[in-house]
Design an enzyme around this catalytic site. Sequence first.
Site, mmCIF file in Angstrom:
data_model
loop_
_atom_site.group_PDB
_atom_site.id
_atom_site.type_symbol
_atom_site.label_atom_id
_atom_site.label_comp_id
_atom_site.label_asym_id
_atom_site.label_seq_id
_atom_site.Cartn_x
_atom_site.Cartn_y
_atom_site.Cartn_z
ATOM 1 N N TYR A 89 30.307 18.755 3.711
ATOM 2 C CA TYR A 89 31.462 19.019 2.849
ATOM 3 C C TYR A 89 32.429 19.985 3.544
ATOM 4 C CZ TYR A 89 33.715 19.098 -1.752
ATOM 5 O OH TYR A 89 34.590 18.940 -2.799
ATOM 6 N N ASN A 188 34.929 4.164 -13.111
ATOM 7 C CA ASN A 188 33.676 4.462 -13.794
ATOM 8 C C ASN A 188 33.086 5.816 -13.391
ATOM 9 O OD1 ASN A 188 31.465 3.915 -15.438
ATOM 10 N ND2 ASN A 188 30.257 3.219 -13.661
ATOM 11 N N GLY A 190 32.911 9.995 -12.949
ATOM 12 C CA GLY A 190 33.112 11.059 -13.924
ATOM 13 C C GLY A 190 34.587 11.371 -14.105
ATOM 14 N N ARG A 211 34.318 -1.760 -9.141
ATOM 15 C CA ARG A 211 33.672 -2.753 -8.283
ATOM 16 C C ARG A 211 32.955 -3.778 -9.146
ATOM 17 N NH1 ARG A 211 30.218 1.236 -4.644
ATOM 18 N NH2 ARG A 211 30.160 2.235 -6.685
ATOM 19 N N TRP A 306 42.408 18.493 -4.615
ATOM 20 C CA TRP A 306 41.053 19.026 -4.486
ATOM 21 C C TRP A 306 40.922 20.164 -5.482
ATOM 22 C CZ3 TRP A 306 38.945 22.433 0.054
ATOM 23 C CH2 TRP A 306 37.541 22.453 0.005
ATOM 24 N N LYS A 365 25.170 10.538 -15.264
ATOM 25 C CA LYS A 365 25.157 11.804 -14.518
ATOM 26 C C LYS A 365 23.852 12.538 -14.789
ATOM 27 C CE LYS A 365 29.070 14.050 -13.925
ATOM 28 N NZ LYS A 365 29.169 14.157 -12.460
#
Lengths: 370, 370
Positions: A89, A188, A190, A211, A306, A365
């Site tokens: 990250y 789809n 979060g 998708r 971000w 989740k």
Amino acid sequence: MQRAAAAAVRALRGARVPPGRARVPPGWARSAAARAPPRGLLYGRHGEPAAVLQLKDLEVAKLGDSDVHIKMLAAPINPADINMIQGTYAILSELPAVGGNEGVGQVVKVGSCVTSMKPGDWVIPADAGLGTWRTEAVFPEETLLRVPGDIPVLCAATLSVNPCTAYRMLADFETLRPGDSVIQNAANSGVGQAVIQIAKAFGIRTINVVRDRPDLPKLVERLMSLGADHVITEEMLRKPDMKDLFKSIPKPRLALNCVGGKSTTEMLRHLQPKGTMVTYGGMAKQPVMVPVSAFIFKDVKLRGFWMTQWKKDQMHNKDSLKSMVESLCELVRKGQLTAPACTEVPLEDYRTALEASMKPFTSSKQILIL
Amino acid sequence: MQRAAAAAVRALRGARVPPGRARVPPGWARSAAARAPPRGLLYGRHGEPAAVLQLKDLEVAKLGDSDVHIKMLAAPINPADINMIQGTYAILSELPAVGGNEGVGQVVKVGSCVTSMKPGDWVIPADAGLGTWRTEAVFPEETLLRVPGDIPVLCAATLSVNPCTAYRMLADFETLRPGDSVIQNAANSGVGQAVIQIAKAFGIRTINVVRDRPDLPKLVERLMSLGADHVITEEMLRKPDMKDLFKSIPKPRLALNCVGGKSTTEMLRHLQPKGTMVTYGGMAKQPVMVPVSAFIFKDVKLRGFWMTQWKKDQMHNKDSLKSMVESLCELVRKGQLTAPACTEVPLEDYRTALEASMKPFTSSKQILIL
């Protein structure tokens, strides 16, 4: 981030003493003598989360004048958490670190200079990198934000990343008015689900690209029930039939991209002239490709977003953050914003939760209950 | 553009009468009895310019109250002119049409309501699509802009597209201050050379990317003499040595892209966080490719610019256009902005000029002398 990192390091000081032994501060030890010692999911090196994360007893740092001692209630596993542990990250915590960037906690005790929260209040992180996958911690007041305690705990636990990202992208790039439309891929996700709900609440219509998958009709139904105006597959996005769709809905002024590659180029084709596409993720691991003509002759604007950076920019003035969180909580109370489909997992079963969170086409989740 | 197109069509009305015969309006015929009849480079269908353009006698439309009768002095051949004739450009003129979008003319006579120009003044197009490759024409006042007559005719003839594009891109996307830097590819193009000179005049440093070529040192020398701070090839752009360059010059806040494809991705890598890349051309005929991380973690902004659209947006208020042209003429007078390397070609030799303008690595702009 510097502050959050320092706080996380301070909160972790005990991790360097022999593992399995917690130096519980005297005050807390008295009131919670019967409780299990503070624990957390710790990693000392980067790698696959299931391999490097360990559930360990942790010391809770001494409460300073500007600190807040919280008991964590619930914390989700987000893709960025996984990438931070993998070391891929854009920001990484100093090691050893506790995993997790989001969650909700309840205030146990506050330092003498703390004014914005009191014992019993619910709080969420105001910055990334705190390390939320733990049962309790002491953090500086400024790294936390109070949230109302009258919303479901799973909503509070998942409020500070995805709904906030959705809210800011809808608010900060184009001035959208009721009746305008937005197109997004990874609808789809979060963030995608939050975009659908927040847009709906403000009268903005959404075209949602997903998708293709075996249970597509079920997914379409679920997104429509959240308030989606149109749900289409990436294949449909490329077809001439899209013209028909735009007979009943204006071309979008805003496109939200979490994919990259061809899917994004196709989505961009449907953007209104002078519209904006905001990229906030790259699930396809492919660059964004834009025909030169879209820039020159359609005057499209391409931007990025971000949430971590946005929060960092607000560190010295949290008014925008507070007002956003208030708006989102109001939507939650009205039933216009719900938590994503969640699977609650006890902290001990974190390996199962990590595994489930990394499966493709996952729709639920994973939330660690702390 | 509607106005310009209508004007061009009106100016061309005579093209539909038997070719070779010009219906010269009586007023003009008297004063120019000894002159050759008005002529222009006309195309009746789209195709390769050398095949479809024909030098024909043209009628000059009747002078209306708001019209201006001009004798053209000089008009360049620009890439967009070629694309319009080929039929591949984003705007196309109604056929038959006269080629050319840029140039300078001298006012011969004005309609009774014309206030902004008088006989003897020099004028340039304020809009695209007028058809400038002709010896004379009648255009509405609003499609023209007066320029000072004390600058070289080749400067005036080449002022309304390239220097204006360079000026706007430097002014409208980032607030650049003396000492800031700009990076651009295709630095040897007409726009590129204008960027170098205008930036230099305002204390802004330029990093100029060009394609490698046999006479590279000569090209580098020429661009340096115009005021370039650094001239590098696309190969050098990819090398780690670029780090050294940024020891003496700040990373650019603005990138100007006329190429597309890999070259552009490489250039983007050197942009400052939160910087802007403006695309105004696509010589490589490849899309612009942007890593998702550049949007999310570097917050770069991607925009486009098209002078034709900008001018169209100013049609009802020409203050910005006038003030830009004044600034540019001032730079010309001070010797800070020169015309690009030009080859002057008599109208009759237009085929030679077209051929030369379409050669790769061409460094000299073909200017039709009218």
